[in-house]
Design a protein around this motif. Sequence first.
Motif, short mmCIF file in Angstrom:
data_model
loop_
_atom_site.label_atom_id
_atom_site.label_comp_id
_atom_site.label_asym_id
_atom_site.label_seq_id
_atom_site.Cartn_x
_atom_site.Cartn_y
_atom_site.Cartn_z
N ALA A 94 -32.38 7.02 0.11
CA ALA A 94 -31.10 7.73 0.23
C ALA A 94 -29.96 6.76 -0.04
N CYS A 95 -28.75 7.26 0.08
CA CYS A 95 -27.56 6.41 -0.11
C CYS A 95 -26.67 6.50 1.12
N GLY A 96 -25.95 5.43 1.38
CA GLY A 96 -24.89 5.43 2.40
C GLY A 96 -25.37 5.91 3.76
N THR A 97 -24.61 6.83 4.32
CA THR A 97 -24.91 7.35 5.65
C THR A 97 -26.30 7.96 5.72
N ILE A 130 -36.44 12.10 0.64
CA ILE A 130 -35.09 11.88 0.10
C ILE A 130 -34.12 12.56 1.06
N ILE A 131 -33.17 11.80 1.57
CA ILE A 131 -32.18 12.41 2.49
C ILE A 131 -30.85 12.48 1.75
N SER A 132 -30.24 13.65 1.80
CA SER A 132 -28.94 13.79 1.12
C SER A 132 -28.18 14.98 1.69
N GLN A 133 -26.96 14.75 2.09
CA GLN A 133 -26.13 15.86 2.55
C GLN A 133 -25.89 16.83 1.40
N SER A 134 -25.38 16.28 0.29
CA SER A 134 -24.97 17.14 -0.83
C SER A 134 -26.15 17.67 -1.63
N GLY A 135 -27.21 16.87 -1.68
CA GLY A 135 -28.34 17.24 -2.53
C GLY A 135 -28.04 17.02 -4.01
N GLU A 136 -26.95 16.33 -4.30
CA GLU A 136 -26.55 16.13 -5.69
C GLU A 136 -26.34 14.66 -6.02
N THR A 137 -26.57 13.75 -5.08
CA THR A 137 -26.28 12.34 -5.32
C THR A 137 -27.16 11.82 -6.46
N ALA A 138 -26.50 11.26 -7.47
CA ALA A 138 -27.21 10.92 -8.71
C ALA A 138 -28.37 9.96 -8.47
N ALA A 178 -16.00 11.14 5.06
CA ALA A 178 -16.83 10.39 6.00
C ALA A 178 -17.82 11.35 6.67
N SER A 179 -19.07 11.10 6.47
CA SER A 179 -20.10 12.00 6.98
C SER A 179 -20.31 11.80 8.48
N THR A 180 -20.30 12.88 9.23
CA THR A 180 -20.54 12.79 10.68
C THR A 180 -21.65 13.76 11.08
N VAL A 229 -27.40 15.66 12.06
CA VAL A 229 -28.53 16.58 11.84
C VAL A 229 -29.67 15.90 11.08
N GLN A 230 -29.31 14.94 10.24
CA GLN A 230 -30.38 14.18 9.56
C GLN A 230 -31.20 13.43 10.61
N LEU A 231 -30.51 12.86 11.61
CA LEU A 231 -31.24 12.19 12.70
C LEU A 231 -32.18 13.17 13.38
N LEU A 254 -20.17 1.21 8.55
CA LEU A 254 -19.77 1.93 7.33
C LEU A 254 -18.66 2.93 7.64
N LYS A 255 -18.85 3.66 8.77
CA LYS A 255 -17.87 4.69 9.12
C LYS A 255 -16.50 4.06 9.31
N LEU A 256 -16.48 2.95 10.04
CA LEU A 256 -15.20 2.31 10.32
C LEU A 256 -14.54 1.80 9.04
N LYS A 257 -15.33 1.11 8.22
CA LYS A 257 -14.67 0.51 7.04
C LYS A 257 -14.22 1.57 6.05
N GLU A 258 -15.00 2.66 5.90
CA GLU A 258 -14.64 3.60 4.83
C GLU A 258 -13.36 4.35 5.12
N ILE A 259 -13.01 4.53 6.40
CA ILE A 259 -11.76 5.27 6.64
C ILE A 259 -10.64 4.43 7.24
N SER A 296 -19.01 13.62 -2.99
CA SER A 296 -20.30 13.82 -3.61
C SER A 296 -20.39 12.88 -4.82
N VAL A 297 -21.34 11.94 -4.77
CA VAL A 297 -21.38 10.91 -5.82
C VAL A 297 -22.42 11.32 -6.87
N THR A 298 -21.97 12.16 -7.79
CA THR A 298 -22.92 12.73 -8.76
C THR A 298 -23.03 11.88 -10.02
C1 AGP Z 1 -20.68 8.83 4.25
O1 AGP Z 1 -19.66 8.71 5.15
C2 AGP Z 1 -20.40 8.44 2.91
N1 AGP Z 1 -19.20 8.96 2.45
C3 AGP Z 1 -21.53 8.24 1.93
O2 AGP Z 1 -22.13 7.05 2.29
C4 AGP Z 1 -22.63 9.33 1.77
O3 AGP Z 1 -23.40 9.42 2.91
C5 AGP Z 1 -23.49 8.98 0.54
O4 AGP Z 1 -22.69 8.99 -0.60
C6 AGP Z 1 -24.68 9.89 0.37
O5 AGP Z 1 -24.30 11.19 0.10
P1 AGP Z 1 -25.34 12.38 0.18
O6 AGP Z 1 -25.80 12.46 1.59
O7 AGP Z 1 -24.57 13.59 -0.23
O8 AGP Z 1 -26.47 12.05 -0.74
#
Ligand code: AGP
Length: 608
Positions: A298-301, A344-352, A398-400, A405-407, A484-489, A604-606
Motif C-alpha cells: 500500500a501507500c502512505g497511511t 492491497i490496502i487503499s482508501q480510494s482503490g485508484e492509487t496508481a 489527510a486520511s483518518t 477502518v483499515q485497522l 505522517l499525519k502531523l507533517k502533511e497538514i 487520490s494519487v492516480t
Molecule cells: C493520508 O493522509 C495520505 N494523504 C496518503 O498517504 C494516502 O493514504 C495514500 O496516498 C494512499 O491512498 P489510498 O489509500 O487511496 O491508496
Amino acid sequence: MCGIVGYVGYRDCTDVLVSALTKLEYRGYDSAGIAVFENGKIAVAKTQGRLSDLTNKMETEGKPHGHAGIGHTRWATHGEPSDINSHPHSGRRVTIVHNGIIENYKQLKQFLIDNERDEFLSDTDTEVVAQLLDFYYDGNPIRCIRKTLHELRGSFALGIIFSDRPETVYAVRCESPLIVAQGQGEVFIASDVPAVIKYTKDYYLLEQEEIAVLKNGAVQFCSLHGRMLEKELLTADWDEDSAEKGGYPHYMLKEIHEQPTAVKTTITPRIEDGLPNLSECGITVDSLRSFRHIFIVACGTAMHAGMVGKYVMEKLARVSVTVDIASEFRYRDPLLTENDLVIIISQSGETADSKAALNLAKKRGAKTLAVVNVKGSSIAREADMVVYTHAGPEIAVASTKAYMVQLSVMYLIAFEMAFAKGKIDKETCRALTAELVSMPQVIDDTIHHVLDICQYISTRLISAESLLYIGRGLDYALSMEGSLKLKEISYIHSESYAAGELKHGTISLITDGMPVIAIATQNTLLEKTVSNIREVKARGAMTIVICDEKAEIGVDAADYLIRIPKINEMLMPMVATVPMQLLAYYTSVNKGNDVDKPRNLAKSVTVE
Ligand code: AGP
C-alpha cells in the motif's frame, strides 16, 4: 489527482459544473476551469488558483451560460500552476479536461509538430491530447477518440467536447476513474460520485476504454469500435449530507468523529456468532490456513495500517508478513509464489502504484485481496477478493477514518486466520472479537476525552521546526502514521523512529525544546520505552507521552501526558490513533493552514 466533471441537461451548466467541482477540490486545487456551449460556441473560463478564484473571475469578467459543458480542478503534474496550464485545453475544434498522466506526450508532441501542428500554448500533456484528437478528427468523434487512444500511454480520464457537436459531451477512461451519473433529464460525468450526489444517486462506472456520449439529458455507451453497450446502473448508498461537513469546521474533524460509526459499519456484517467471518468477501477458512507468506502492499497511511496488520497477524496467526510500499514493491522483483497472499490496502482503490502492485501479484499467480473503501474502484474490481471498508466518503486529504477502518479489517483478518490455523482457540477468538466490537464506544469516549488536551498541546507544537514521533513494537508502527499525519497538514518536519534505535544516530538531533511525541501503550515494552523517553528529555526534548490511564509515567519522563483508555494492548492502536489525529489537526488549525487541502497534496494519487 485532478477532478473532472461534465454536464448535459436543463440547468445552468456553469452552476452545475462549479458545484460539482467544489466536491472534487480534494483531488487538486491549483487551478480550475470550465468550457460551456454558449449559443453554439465553446466558451472557456479558467484560472490559476482555487475554484473560488474562478468564480471571482467569472463574476468580474462574465460567466458562460449554457446547458452542456465540462470542468476541471487541477493538481499540476506537467507544467507549473498557471492560467495557461489550467484546463480545459483546446485544439482547433476539440476542447478537453483530463485527469491522469500521458507518459508518451513528448513523442506525441513531436509527432504533431512533424505534422505541422505546432500550436501549443501550455506545458501540459493534456494539450497534446487535445491537439491529437483534433489531428484525427474527421467529423466522426468515436473514430477520432479511438485513433487517439490507440496512441496514448498512461492513465487518463477525459471529458471531451467538439465545436461542431454542440450540446454533447464525450467521456472516456483508461485507468483513471470516471463515473457517469444519470438524473431526470440530465446527465453528468465526474471523477467521483460525491461531485454529483446532490443531483442524483444513480450512476454508471465507466470501464476501461468505454466511451460515454452525453446528449439530450441521457447517456449512451459504446466501445472504442462504436459497438453499443448496456451497462448496469448503480445507486450510491449515501447521500449529500454524508459528503458535507455537517457543522464541523473541517472535513478532517468531521471524519475523526465519524470513526466509531465507520468501524461499527465495517465490522458488524463480518461477525457471526461472535467470530469473524469474511466468507462473504471470498475469503475461505481453507485459504486462510494455506498461505505460505503474506505481502501487504500500500501507500502512505494505508501502508501504515498494513504495518499494524503485520504485527498482529504475525503475533496471532504465526505467519510471516512483509509490508511493502507499493512504489517499491512494483519494481523490486518480489519473490511471489502461488501460495502467497498479497493484500492491497487503499482508501480510494485508484492509487496508481498500489494498482500496479496488484497487477504484478496477479501476473505472478499470487492470490490477491483488496481492502478498499470506494465501491467499484479499480483495485476492488481487479483483486481476487475484496473486503470493503465502510467508512463512507473521506474528503479531507489527510486520511483518518479510512485508516481506522483499515485497522479494524486487519484485526478481523488476523483473528480469523489465527483461529483457522489453530493458533488460538474459539474462546480466545471470541474474546478478541468481542473487544473489537467494543471499539466504536472506546474510540468515541477517547475523542471526547482527549480533545481538549490535544488542542492545548498543539499550541506548544506550532513553533517547532522539527519533531520526532517514537515508539516500540505496535507503537512504532503507529508512530509512523502519527508522524505522517502531523507533517502533511502542519508542515512541521517530523520523523518517526523506533525508540530503541534513537541512540544509534538520531538522538543527535535533539535540541532544547524539540518536541518528541512518544507512544507508550504496550505494557510489555513500557519500561524500555520510558527509558528512551528519559534519554531524550535529559537532552532537552519537550516530551509528550501518549499512554494508557494506568501507566506509571512520571514527570521525570513526560512534560505532557495524554491518557487514553486501557484495553487489550494488541488493540491499543485503534485508541492511540485518536490523539495523534487530533494533535495533527489542531496544530494545522493553529498554524492557520488549509487543513483539508494541504499544499502540494491530492487525495487520490492516480499517477505514478
Ligand atoms: C493520508 O493522509 C495520505 N494523504 C496518503 O498517504 C494516502 O493514504 C495514500 O496516498 C494512499 O491512498 P489510498 O489509500 O487511496 O491508496
